[in-house]
Design an enzyme around this catalytic site. Structure first.
Site, short mmCIF file in Angstrom:
data_model
loop_
_atom_site.label_atom_id
_atom_site.label_comp_id
_atom_site.label_asym_id
_atom_site.label_seq_id
_atom_site.Cartn_x
_atom_site.Cartn_y
_atom_site.Cartn_z
N HIS A 7 77.75 6.43 31.47
CA HIS A 7 77.30 5.22 30.79
C HIS A 7 75.78 5.22 30.62
O HIS A 7 75.03 5.06 31.58
CB HIS A 7 77.74 3.98 31.57
CG HIS A 7 77.31 2.69 30.95
ND1 HIS A 7 76.99 1.58 31.68
CD2 HIS A 7 77.14 2.35 29.64
CE1 HIS A 7 76.63 0.61 30.86
NE2 HIS A 7 76.72 1.05 29.62
N GLU A 26 74.92 5.75 34.46
CA GLU A 26 75.91 5.55 35.51
C GLU A 26 76.99 6.62 35.34
O GLU A 26 77.50 6.82 34.24
CB GLU A 26 76.55 4.17 35.40
CG GLU A 26 75.60 3.03 35.70
CD GLU A 26 76.25 1.66 35.50
OE1 GLU A 26 75.96 0.76 36.29
OE2 GLU A 26 77.05 1.51 34.55
N SER A 68 81.03 0.87 28.37
CA SER A 68 80.23 -0.07 29.14
C SER A 68 81.01 -0.70 30.27
O SER A 68 80.42 -1.25 31.20
CB SER A 68 79.69 -1.18 28.23
OG SER A 68 78.98 -0.66 27.15
N ASN A 74 76.16 -3.56 34.32
CA ASN A 74 76.74 -4.58 33.45
C ASN A 74 77.47 -5.67 34.22
O ASN A 74 77.59 -6.80 33.74
CB ASN A 74 77.67 -3.95 32.42
CG ASN A 74 76.91 -3.39 31.24
OD1 ASN A 74 75.74 -3.70 31.05
ND2 ASN A 74 77.55 -2.55 30.44
#
Length: 283
Positions: free
Chosen positions: A140, A152, A119, A190
């Site tokens: 991700h 991602e 992450s 994130n």
């Protein structure tokens, strides 16, 4: 690509979701976990998820059976050796990931592309542990994997074009919408999302509103489909804390300081949906 084998390391929430979408797209999947009970739970979760798709007429019963038939569960790392792609989906702990990466790098072939579902951890740093950083890419996914289309794709400093392009193609082949993200703490989503959730924890900690009021406020006032604290429970409070610590360490800015309440809840073992209690309780 549909005849290739995808090795997934980790049979938890993210791992079994990645295994499901890969198998549904026609890939052979080897889902590896050190815990045989985790493998059993992972297969059961996939089976239940596919049942829902059949009931919603998004998949036929025959397609469900075919998808399940392409998934093999194992606790033996050696079973990953033939994989064309390895996707590591272990817990968000750098030391754990590095050990896994080193162990797997010793058994797979030179053409295998290695991806990590981290992450927030540096792809360049994880790639160095593989001994083949040119074949290493960040991939991700977002929870729940079978539902959310985004992935991602993150290059390390030494990622080769061939490995990057193959992972982009893999993402599209399993029905995802890949976006390129730079190798920076938290990447893109994130970097924005987790500090927002962390701020919601601060608001709760300071007693400005209840957990339900905070979530209702963001749903009705900001048009979010799920409140930040319910989302925290879905993601896992331990994962959120790990991402916040990575952001705080990476940027050395106070705005990324984890909320003390978040840290205390993780210390207490209140991790969210995965074990039934977080900011809300779950049966």
């Amino acid at each position: 690509m549909a005849m290739d084998t995808v090795g997934v390391i980790g049979a938890g929430i993210m791992g079994n979701g990645i295994a499901q979408v890969s198998a549904a797209a026609g890939f052979r999947v080897v889902m590896m976990d050190v815990n045989p009970e985790a493998i059993e739970r992972g297969i059961e979760t996939i089976s239940t998820s596919l049942d829902r798709l059949v009931k919603k007429e998004r998949m036929t019963a025959e397609q469900r059976l075919a998808t399940l038939s392409r998934i093999t569960g194992t606790t033996d790392l050696q079973d990953l050796a033939p994989a064309d792609y390895i996707i590591e989906a272990a817990s968000e702990n750098e030391a754990v990931k590095i050990k896994i990466i080193k162990d797997v790098a010793a058994i797979v072939g030179p053409s295998t592309v290695f991806a990590t579902n981290t992450s927030s951890i540096s792809i360049t740093r994880l790639a160095a542990a593989s001994g083949r950083p040119d074949r290493f890419v960040g991939l991700h996914f977002f929870n729940p994997v079978p539902v959310l289309p985004l992935v991602e794709v993150i290059r390390g400093m030494q990622t080769a074009d061939d490995a990057y392009n193959k992972i982009m193609a893999l993402g599209r082949a399993i029905g995802k919408a890949p976006i390129n993200a730079r190798n920076s703490p938290g990447f893109v989503v994130n970097r924005i999302l987790v500090p927002m959730i962390n701020e919601a924890v601060f608001v709760l900690q300071e007693g400005l509103a209840t957990a339900q009021e905070i979530d209702d406020g963001m749903k009705m006032g900001a048009n979010h489909s799920i409140g930040p604290l319910a989302l925290a429970d879905l993601i896992g409070l331990d994962t959120l804390l790990a991402v916040m610590e990575t952001l705080y360490e990476g940027f050395s800015q106070d705005k990324y300081r984890p909320a003390p309440l978040l840290r205390e809840m993780v210390d207490a073992g209140y991790l969210g949906r995965k074990n039934g209690r977080g900011f809300f309780t779950y049966s």
